[in-house]
Scaffold this motif. Structure first.
Motif, mmCIF file in Angstrom:
data_model
loop_
_atom_site.group_PDB
_atom_site.id
_atom_site.type_symbol
_atom_site.label_atom_id
_atom_site.label_comp_id
_atom_site.label_asym_id
_atom_site.label_seq_id
_atom_site.Cartn_x
_atom_site.Cartn_y
_atom_site.Cartn_z
ATOM 1 N N GLU A 37 0.830 -1.215 0.000
ATOM 2 C CA GLU A 37 0.000 0.000 0.000
ATOM 3 C C GLU A 37 0.861 1.261 0.000
ATOM 4 O O GLU A 37 0.523 2.247 -0.647
ATOM 5 N N ALA A 38 1.976 1.229 0.725
ATOM 6 C CA ALA A 38 2.875 2.395 0.814
ATOM 7 C C ALA A 38 3.823 2.480 -0.368
ATOM 8 O O ALA A 38 4.529 3.479 -0.520
ATOM 9 N N ASP A 39 3.852 1.428 -1.190
ATOM 10 C CA ASP A 39 4.759 1.348 -2.333
ATOM 11 C C ASP A 39 6.212 1.466 -1.884
ATOM 12 O O ASP A 39 6.988 2.276 -2.407
ATOM 13 N N VAL A 40 6.544 0.648 -0.874
ATOM 14 C CA VAL A 40 7.915 0.589 -0.366
ATOM 15 C C VAL A 40 8.355 -0.868 -0.341
ATOM 16 O O VAL A 40 7.518 -1.774 -0.280
ATOM 17 N N PRO A 41 9.656 -1.108 -0.374
ATOM 18 C CA PRO A 41 10.128 -2.493 -0.270
ATOM 19 C C PRO A 41 9.741 -3.090 1.086
ATOM 20 O O PRO A 41 9.709 -2.384 2.102
ATOM 21 N N LEU A 42 9.463 -4.362 1.104
ATOM 22 C CA LEU A 42 9.075 -5.038 2.334
ATOM 23 C C LEU A 42 10.129 -4.843 3.427
ATOM 24 O O LEU A 42 9.795 -4.652 4.594
ATOM 25 N N GLY A 43 11.394 -4.837 3.058
ATOM 26 C CA GLY A 43 12.473 -4.649 4.033
ATOM 27 C C GLY A 43 12.416 -3.303 4.739
ATOM 28 O O GLY A 43 12.945 -3.156 5.840
ATOM 29 N N ALA A 44 11.784 -2.323 4.122
ATOM 30 C CA ALA A 44 11.679 -0.999 4.754
ATOM 31 C C ALA A 44 10.847 -1.058 6.024
ATOM 32 O O ALA A 44 11.030 -0.241 6.931
ATOM 33 N N MET A 45 9.965 -2.021 6.103
ATOM 34 C CA MET A 45 9.092 -2.121 7.272
ATOM 35 C C MET A 45 9.918 -2.345 8.538
ATOM 36 O O MET A 45 9.700 -1.678 9.538
ATOM 37 N N THR A 46 10.855 -3.261 8.493
ATOM 38 C CA THR A 46 11.651 -3.546 9.687
ATOM 39 C C THR A 46 12.705 -2.475 9.931
ATOM 40 O O THR A 46 13.198 -2.351 11.051
ATOM 41 N N TYR A 47 13.046 -1.709 8.926
ATOM 42 C CA TYR A 47 13.983 -0.605 9.113
ATOM 43 C C TYR A 47 13.338 0.483 9.973
ATOM 44 O O TYR A 47 13.981 1.051 10.850
ATOM 45 N N TYR A 48 12.060 0.757 9.744
ATOM 46 C CA TYR A 48 11.383 1.849 10.439
ATOM 47 C C TYR A 48 10.639 1.421 11.701
ATOM 48 O O TYR A 48 10.393 2.239 12.585
ATOM 49 N N PHE A 49 10.234 0.161 11.789
ATOM 50 C CA PHE A 49 9.408 -0.301 12.908
ATOM 51 C C PHE A 49 9.924 -1.627 13.436
ATOM 52 O O PHE A 49 10.291 -2.504 12.669
ATOM 53 N N ASP A 50 9.888 -1.778 14.766
ATOM 54 C CA ASP A 50 10.386 -2.985 15.426
ATOM 55 C C ASP A 50 9.368 -4.115 15.441
ATOM 56 O O ASP A 50 9.433 -4.972 16.299
ATOM 57 N N GLY A 51 8.428 -4.084 14.568
ATOM 58 C CA GLY A 51 7.423 -5.129 14.500
ATOM 59 C C GLY A 51 6.053 -4.530 14.254
ATOM 60 O O GLY A 51 5.871 -3.307 14.243
ATOM 61 N N MET A 52 5.098 -5.391 14.063
ATOM 62 C CA MET A 52 3.743 -4.952 13.747
ATOM 63 C C MET A 52 3.125 -4.160 14.897
ATOM 64 O O MET A 52 2.431 -3.167 14.669
ATOM 65 N N ASP A 53 3.384 -4.546 16.139
ATOM 66 C CA ASP A 53 2.827 -3.793 17.268
ATOM 67 C C ASP A 53 3.307 -2.343 17.260
ATOM 68 O O ASP A 53 2.520 -1.426 17.523
ATOM 69 N N ALA A 54 4.578 -2.138 16.980
ATOM 70 C CA ALA A 54 5.117 -0.767 16.942
ATOM 71 C C ALA A 54 4.450 0.038 15.834
ATOM 72 O O ALA A 54 4.105 1.206 16.016
ATOM 73 N N LEU A 55 4.258 -0.579 14.677
ATOM 74 C CA LEU A 55 3.595 0.099 13.558
ATOM 75 C C LEU A 55 2.142 0.406 13.901
ATOM 76 O O LEU A 55 1.665 1.528 13.681
#
Length: 190
Positions: free
Chosen positions: A48-66
């Motif tokens: 949805e954000a049009d970002v690489p999947l790896g960017a998720m863990t770069y910015y957030f420490d997991g789904m709870d943090a997001l």
């Protein structure tokens, strides 16, 4: 251009994207509104954000943090609208009108806000660490109401706003807006 000529903060082959983190948070809210918390995943948010999947863990420490950041952003935006209405009121009559407008127009202004609110309430009911978000939201709402009403009236109005808004949103039959005006007037009558 050599690697030494690149602007600071950029990586080889990638442009600097200072808005990426914010886009991920906004995308998370979009996915929650569409799929619910249970249907939200890193993969769906990244798409949805049009970002690489790896960017998720770069910015957030997991789904709870997001989820925590996304719901904090959502609750803060709702609170800001609420505060703006109450701050603009200049007397008890305009404060009553502001409360009516909050119920009829602002709190769950659209289906997206309604769904996000209910998803947050459900998550906070199950996961105590998310109650900090709902508690802060309620505290801001009450502080805005207390600009015009005493603490006891404020607590009643806050409950009315939540309850009537939910009933109006989920009722199969349309409701008369005058019911809201009558309820606010009765609660705020001194």
């Amino acid at each position: 251009m050599t690697s030494d000529d690149r602007p600071a903060g950029t990586r080889r082959g990638r442009r600097n994207d200072p808005e990426r983190r914010g886009r991920i948070i906004d995308a998370c809210l979009t996915v929650i509104a569409r799929e619910g918390v249970a249907g939200t995943s890193h993969r769906k948010v990244a798409a949805e954000a049009d970002v690489p999947l790896g960017a998720m863990t770069y910015y957030f420490d997991g789904m709870d943090a997001l989820l925590h950041e996304a719901f904090t952003r959502f609750a803060t935006s709702i609170s800001a609208r609420f505060e703006a209405r109450m701050t603009a009121a200049v007397d008890v009559q305009s404060a009553r009108a502001a409360v009516v407008a909050i119920i009829l127009e602002d709190v769950f202004g659209d289906d997206r806000d309604l769904v996000l609110s209910h998803e947050l309430y459900t998550l906070a009911a199950r996961e105590p660490r998310f109650r900090t978000i709902t508690s802060a939201w309620m505290a801001r709402s009450r502080a805005a109401l207390e600009l015009h009403f005493d603490p006891e009236t404020t607590r009643m109005l806050d409950a009315l706003i939540e309850g009537v808004t939910i009933h109006r949103a989920l009722d199969a039959e349309p409701r008369d807006p005058r019911e809201v005006e009558l309820a606010v007037t009765r609660i705020t009558r001194t």
